[in-house]
Design a protein around this motif. Sequence first.
Motif, mmCIF file in Angstrom:
data_model
loop_
_atom_site.group_PDB
_atom_site.id
_atom_site.type_symbol
_atom_site.label_atom_id
_atom_site.label_comp_id
_atom_site.label_asym_id
_atom_site.label_seq_id
_atom_site.Cartn_x
_atom_site.Cartn_y
_atom_site.Cartn_z
ATOM 1 N N ALA A 157 -0.653 20.254 3.774
ATOM 2 C CA ALA A 157 0.207 21.327 3.239
ATOM 3 C C ALA A 157 -0.223 22.616 3.806
ATOM 4 C CB ALA A 157 -0.230 21.162 1.782
ATOM 5 N N LEU A 158 -1.008 23.070 4.051
ATOM 6 C CA LEU A 158 -1.461 24.538 4.746
ATOM 7 C C LEU A 158 -0.890 24.069 6.451
ATOM 8 C CD1 LEU A 158 -4.320 26.364 3.292
ATOM 9 C CD2 LEU A 158 -1.536 26.779 2.957
ATOM 10 N N SER A 159 -1.138 23.105 6.627
ATOM 11 C CA SER A 159 -1.150 22.919 8.177
ATOM 12 C C SER A 159 0.477 22.268 8.671
ATOM 13 C CB SER A 159 -2.141 21.070 8.502
ATOM 14 O OG SER A 159 -2.989 21.287 8.481
ATOM 15 N N GLY A 160 0.871 21.545 7.724
ATOM 16 C CA GLY A 160 2.502 21.579 7.512
ATOM 17 C C GLY A 160 3.101 22.661 7.755
ATOM 18 N N ALA A 161 3.077 23.914 6.933
ATOM 19 C CA ALA A 161 3.590 24.415 6.719
ATOM 20 C C ALA A 161 3.228 25.696 8.617
ATOM 21 C CB ALA A 161 3.005 25.632 5.266
ATOM 22 N N LEU A 162 2.026 25.758 8.559
ATOM 23 C CA LEU A 162 1.710 26.517 9.671
ATOM 24 C C LEU A 162 2.537 25.960 11.088
ATOM 25 C CD1 LEU A 162 0.647 29.304 11.181
ATOM 26 C CD2 LEU A 162 -1.695 27.638 11.779
ATOM 27 N N ALA A 163 2.122 24.758 11.157
ATOM 28 C CA ALA A 163 3.275 23.736 12.283
ATOM 29 C C ALA A 163 4.595 24.451 11.898
ATOM 30 C CB ALA A 163 2.932 22.880 11.727
ATOM 31 N N GLY A 164 5.277 24.055 10.968
ATOM 32 C CA GLY A 164 7.181 24.659 10.952
ATOM 33 C C GLY A 164 6.661 26.535 11.383
ATOM 34 N N ALA A 165 6.032 27.187 11.017
ATOM 35 C CA ALA A 165 5.976 28.471 11.539
ATOM 36 C C ALA A 165 5.026 29.177 12.220
ATOM 37 C CB ALA A 165 5.463 29.479 10.100
ATOM 38 N N ARG A 166 6.017 29.128 13.755
ATOM 39 C CA ARG A 166 5.500 29.533 15.131
ATOM 40 C C ARG A 166 5.104 30.940 15.017
ATOM 41 N NH1 ARG A 166 7.656 31.849 19.415
ATOM 42 N NH2 ARG A 166 10.239 32.227 18.273
ATOM 43 N N PRO A 167 5.383 31.792 14.471
ATOM 44 C CA PRO A 167 5.130 32.512 14.841
ATOM 45 C C PRO A 167 3.988 33.532 14.210
ATOM 46 C CG PRO A 167 7.569 33.699 14.372
ATOM 47 C CD PRO A 167 7.365 31.623 13.783
ATOM 48 N N ALA A 168 3.875 32.319 12.877
ATOM 49 C CA ALA A 168 2.600 32.607 12.263
ATOM 50 C C ALA A 168 1.324 32.243 12.863
ATOM 51 C CB ALA A 168 2.326 32.380 10.979
ATOM 52 N N ILE A 186 -5.112 30.611 1.918
ATOM 53 C CA ILE A 186 -5.038 30.776 0.449
ATOM 54 C C ILE A 186 -6.913 30.712 -0.399
ATOM 55 C CG2 ILE A 186 -5.378 29.027 -2.227
ATOM 56 C CD1 ILE A 186 -3.522 27.044 -0.173
ATOM 57 N N CYS A 187 -6.394 32.103 -1.212
ATOM 58 C CA CYS A 187 -7.571 33.725 -1.206
ATOM 59 C C CYS A 187 -7.249 33.094 -3.084
ATOM 60 C CB CYS A 187 -7.075 35.000 -0.601
ATOM 61 S SG CYS A 187 -7.432 34.424 1.063
ATOM 62 N N THR A 188 -8.011 32.728 -3.631
ATOM 63 C CA THR A 188 -9.170 32.678 -5.189
ATOM 64 C C THR A 188 -9.144 34.384 -5.704
ATOM 65 O OG1 THR A 188 -10.896 32.346 -4.810
ATOM 66 C CG2 THR A 188 -9.097 30.631 -5.084
ATOM 67 N N PRO A 189 -8.772 34.362 -6.818
ATOM 68 C CA PRO A 189 -9.231 35.844 -7.632
ATOM 69 C C PRO A 189 -10.725 36.406 -6.721
ATOM 70 C CG PRO A 189 -7.646 34.107 -8.799
ATOM 71 C CD PRO A 189 -8.339 33.709 -7.720
ATOM 72 N N ASP A 190 -11.656 35.003 -6.729
ATOM 73 C CA ASP A 190 -13.134 35.769 -6.381
ATOM 74 C C ASP A 190 -13.314 35.994 -4.784
ATOM 75 O OD1 ASP A 190 -12.440 33.036 -5.508
ATOM 76 O OD2 ASP A 190 -14.022 31.280 -6.040
ATOM 77 N N VAL A 191 -11.964 36.440 -4.511
ATOM 78 C CA VAL A 191 -11.820 36.783 -2.897
ATOM 79 C C VAL A 191 -12.113 35.878 -2.325
ATOM 80 C CG1 VAL A 191 -12.282 38.934 -1.343
ATOM 81 C CG2 VAL A 191 -12.643 38.708 -4.158
ATOM 82 N N VAL A 192 -12.287 34.151 -2.201
ATOM 83 C CA VAL A 192 -12.877 33.327 -1.177
ATOM 84 C C VAL A 192 -11.444 33.347 -1.006
ATOM 85 C CG1 VAL A 192 -13.067 31.430 -1.110
ATOM 86 C CG2 VAL A 192 -15.046 32.869 -2.559
ATOM 87 N N CYS A 193 -11.396 32.914 0.483
ATOM 88 C CA CYS A 193 -10.645 32.147 0.644
ATOM 89 C C CYS A 193 -10.642 31.067 2.175
ATOM 90 C CB CYS A 193 -9.286 32.876 1.939
ATOM 91 S SG CYS A 193 -9.465 35.000 1.169
ATOM 92 N N ARG A 194 -9.457 30.821 1.974
ATOM 93 C CA ARG A 194 -9.888 29.027 2.843
ATOM 94 C C ARG A 194 -8.071 28.524 3.222
ATOM 95 N NH1 ARG A 194 -10.225 30.227 -2.226
ATOM 96 N NH2 ARG A 194 -12.232 28.663 -2.268
ATOM 97 N N GLY A 195 -7.902 27.794 4.707
ATOM 98 C CA GLY A 195 -7.370 27.630 5.163
ATOM 99 C C GLY A 195 -7.305 26.729 6.210
ATOM 100 N N GLY A 239 -2.834 25.604 20.440
ATOM 101 C CA GLY A 239 -1.538 25.163 19.972
ATOM 102 C C GLY A 239 -2.369 24.504 19.131
ATOM 103 N N ARG A 240 -3.253 24.048 18.977
ATOM 104 C CA ARG A 240 -3.827 23.112 17.731
ATOM 105 C C ARG A 240 -3.980 23.672 16.454
ATOM 106 N NH1 ARG A 240 -8.288 21.623 18.336
ATOM 107 N NH2 ARG A 240 -9.843 23.095 20.102
ATOM 108 N N ILE A 241 -3.925 23.151 15.257
ATOM 109 C CA ILE A 241 -4.246 23.947 14.463
ATOM 110 C C ILE A 241 -6.407 23.223 13.797
ATOM 111 C CG2 ILE A 241 -3.394 23.659 11.942
ATOM 112 C CD1 ILE A 241 -0.444 23.683 13.215
ATOM 113 N N GLU A 242 -6.784 23.905 12.873
ATOM 114 C CA GLU A 242 -8.097 23.816 13.006
ATOM 115 C C GLU A 242 -8.117 24.410 11.482
ATOM 116 O OE1 GLU A 242 -9.816 21.889 14.273
ATOM 117 O OE2 GLU A 242 -8.909 21.425 16.487
#
Length: 634
Positions: free
Chosen positions: A106-117, A122-131, A138-141
Amino acid sequence: MDSSSEPVRFVRPVENQKRRIPVAAIMALSFGALVLLSIGGVLTLTVWANVRNTLDLLGAQSTLLVDAMEDSLRAEMGQAEGAVSGVSRLYADNEFEIDDNRMTAALSGALAGARPATAMLICTPDVVCRGVARQADGRIEPLLAEAEKTPQMRAALAEREKSDGLVWGSFVTNEHGLFANVSMPLVRDGAARGWVIAAVELHKLSEITRDLSSRFGTHAFILDGEDRIIADQRLADQPAVSEGIRPLMPLSAFGDPVLAAYPQRQAGDQFGNGRTRDVELSEINIDGEDRSWWSGDGYVAITRQISGYGAEPWTIGAYFQGSEIGREVERVVGSAMLGLGAMAAAVIVAILLGRRISRPIGQIAGQATRVANFDLEDVEPLPRSRVKELDEQALAFNAMLVGLRAFSTYIPRSLVAKLVRSGEIGVAEPHEAVVTVMFTDIVGFTTLSEELDVTVASDLLNRHFALLCRAIDAHGGTVDKFLGDGMMAFFGAPDRLKGHAAAAVRAAIQIRHDIAADNKAAAAEDRPPLRVRIGIHTGPVVVGNIGASDRVNYTIIGDTVNVSQRLEGLGKELAPEEETAIAISAETASRLDERFEVESAGLHRLRGRGEPVEVFLVGDVGAAVAVRQQAGAA
């Protein structure tokens, strides 16, 4: 009792002797003023409209530029907003769970459609972020899940807990660059389980300003508030991370003198506010001098503030050198100067045209004044004109002049001039007055004319009468008529001539001296000399227009006329040897002073009168002195 007199001239009545404006001045000023008002008014309106249109066009173009810049910025930032909104909806619809493979997709698809980003997290309340993140190629990893350790990011996450919708957070800096970020909570079952965040590298915004600068020929920029740089075309040409100029630098340290002077800008009021809406057009002088914005060192800034992308509004806009607009204004001013020159030339031409058209009128006025003074010999015929009315006027005047010259041969000019000069109504009506009458006659002219050719006799007589008329006119007398070889004149009418008796005797003495001089010239020219008798008497007469309705003479009648004529005839007996004998009555002699030398010739009975009349002869000694004194006074 003596009185001086001068040649008669036409004098306008006193009430009309006011200052008059020449027709040449009136026409020249009228034509010039008409051209000045018409062309000047049109030129003024045209220049004002051109300048106003130039400034209004600048305002309209400025609005288009800022609108295009805002549209581009919102379009770019809107893609990031759309990306986080889409991920948030997917999570709410149970399309993925945090940390599963579907989340990464889902994140890869959204980033592919948002060229400027450049990253989606996604960050959780325990301040752990993944994405996921976009690589340089141009590759999305995917990014490994890890706890956020930077205080800046932890504070940003804590701030997001207070918002339940889309929010743009504070700028974040890491080893990859400077980022703006937008986030939205991930809500399920009424509770926020985390936040989806899209990071937009500010270097992308600088690329937007570079593209707009190239398209509009300006220098575009984006400011955080009014004192920090967010995006600029100079930043777009550098790596994302630079040791030199960087995003969020104060304007004073950014190295652009125009932006450094931006906080001291002066808002301009020359532009059409109705066209610029919420766009501010301001003047920037980089050296602090207060000069015109279109000068070479002046700049014009076009800006607008937009909200929604941070704690402070962003300022988007561009600047360009004022001389670019100044050239347009100078072109208008140059056209105005040419128009002024053309208007000045038109005014001059109008004045010259007015003077040229009025010149014939002035000539007519000048020649008419000479006609009024009966200086007919000095009057010149008027030239023809290309203007119909002026040509007809010239023809009529010339015809009148011919008629007057012919008519003046038969009437005494001095008499008409005096009647005109008096300005009195009814002055020519018959009335009684005391005047001095003079009669002259040439001794033996009848016999002399029989011995002369007719032409020679007429020339001799004309020369003699001209001599008499000059003397009479010089002393204010009026020539009444010529009687064969004699002449009748009178003094004291129509002019109220004081000392008219003395004036008549002075005229007779002048005739005596002129006859003597002419006889000397006659001897050299083989002309016969002339001897003249003059009779003068002062008394009451009836003077005025006398005659039939269609043939009237201004003349005098009465016994005084008869006495004067009899005195002229008596001169033949009293001074038979004199070249010019002057016989005057006691009435005339009583009105003379001691400067005149008169000698009594006794009492004489004149034909037609019962009582004898005492007669005097005028001598030359004292009289000659009087003539010289009078001539000197004249």
